[in-house]
Motif scaffolding. Structure first.
Motif, short mmCIF file in Angstrom:
data_model
loop_
_atom_site.label_atom_id
_atom_site.label_comp_id
_atom_site.label_asym_id
_atom_site.label_seq_id
_atom_site.Cartn_x
_atom_site.Cartn_y
_atom_site.Cartn_z
N SER A 11 0.82 -1.23 0.00
CA SER A 11 0.00 0.00 0.00
C SER A 11 0.85 1.28 0.00
N ASP A 12 2.16 1.14 0.15
CA ASP A 12 3.06 2.30 0.14
C ASP A 12 3.42 2.77 -1.27
N ALA A 13 3.01 2.03 -2.29
CA ALA A 13 3.45 2.33 -3.66
C ALA A 13 3.06 3.74 -4.11
N LYS A 14 1.89 4.20 -3.72
CA LYS A 14 1.45 5.53 -4.16
C LYS A 14 2.33 6.63 -3.57
N ASP A 15 2.58 6.57 -2.25
CA ASP A 15 3.43 7.58 -1.62
C ASP A 15 4.86 7.53 -2.18
N LEU A 16 5.33 6.34 -2.47
CA LEU A 16 6.65 6.16 -3.05
C LEU A 16 6.71 6.84 -4.42
N VAL A 39 3.05 4.47 -9.79
CA VAL A 39 2.60 3.56 -8.72
C VAL A 39 3.03 2.13 -9.05
N GLN A 40 2.97 1.74 -10.33
CA GLN A 40 3.40 0.40 -10.74
C GLN A 40 4.89 0.21 -10.50
N ASP A 41 5.69 1.25 -10.76
CA ASP A 41 7.12 1.18 -10.47
C ASP A 41 7.34 0.97 -8.98
N ALA A 61 10.84 1.60 4.56
CA ALA A 61 10.18 2.86 4.27
C ALA A 61 10.49 3.81 5.42
N ILE A 62 10.65 5.08 5.09
CA ILE A 62 10.78 6.12 6.11
C ILE A 62 9.40 6.76 6.22
N THR A 63 8.87 6.80 7.44
CA THR A 63 7.52 7.33 7.63
C THR A 63 7.51 8.48 8.64
N ILE A 69 7.50 8.86 3.42
CA ILE A 69 8.09 10.09 2.88
C ILE A 69 9.49 9.84 2.33
N GLY A 70 9.90 8.57 2.29
CA GLY A 70 11.21 8.26 1.76
C GLY A 70 11.55 6.79 1.88
N SER A 71 12.77 6.48 1.52
CA SER A 71 13.25 5.11 1.49
C SER A 71 14.67 5.07 2.02
N ILE A 72 15.01 3.98 2.71
CA ILE A 72 16.37 3.81 3.19
C ILE A 72 16.71 2.33 3.13
#
Length: 170
Positions: A11-16, A39-41, A61-63, A69-72
């Protein structure tokens, strides 16, 4: 502003996708990411991270307030570097300058050092990305040198800076 790192969820795909469809962010990352980022990516990336070997890839995921709000991620290297890992991260532009990257870096390094046999985590930000360099320094990473003309991004040869955190320094 307090952030948390957590395992990815589909469910995080959209925010990503929202965070990575920003040229300013992509200009500071390695090549290979689609632009715009869909979103597919995001769903494909999340699937890859969730299926990765948890002793080789530490991806989170960074939340902030339960919103991604980000990735690590920390990625184990091979052969004689098998107890060394590379750190990569990004934060959505609207959250820049709030200490979130520093906090997320501290969280993931603590996690990796406590849950694995890793002895060294390093990062190689572009030398012009002063904010990223500063986040690493504030997280306890030591500057080890400049890698001159180490990468070509957007047709330009760029210097990178080498930072590392060794488990005994933590």
């Amino acid at each position: 502003m307090k952030c948390q790192i957590r395992k990815w969820e589909q469910s995080d795909a959209k925010d990503l996708a929202v965070a990575l469809s920003n040229k300013k962010i992509q200009d500071n990352l390695r090549d290979g990411l689609p632009y715009p980022y869909t979103v597919q990516d995001g769903a494909a990336f999340i699937s890859e991270m969730l299926s990765a070997d948890e002793n080789e890839t530490f991806a989170f995921a960074i939340t902030v307030e339960n919103r991604v709000i980000g990735s690590i991620g920390v990625f184990r290297q091979g052969n004689i570097h098998r107890r060394t890992a590379e750190l990569g991260y990004y934060i959505a532009e609207e959250y820049w300058g709030r200490g979130i990257a520093t906090e997320a870096i501290k969280q993931i390094c603590s996690y990796v050092f406590s849950k694995s046999d890793m002895i060294r985590i390093y990062a190689e930000p572009f030398a012009h990305n002063i904010a990223s360099c500063r986040a690493l320094e504030k997280s306890g990473f030591q500057y080890e040198g400049t890698l001159r003309s180490n990468a070509v991004k957007n047709g330009e040869a760029l210097d990178m800076r080498m930072y590392a955190l060794v488990k005994r320094d933590e």
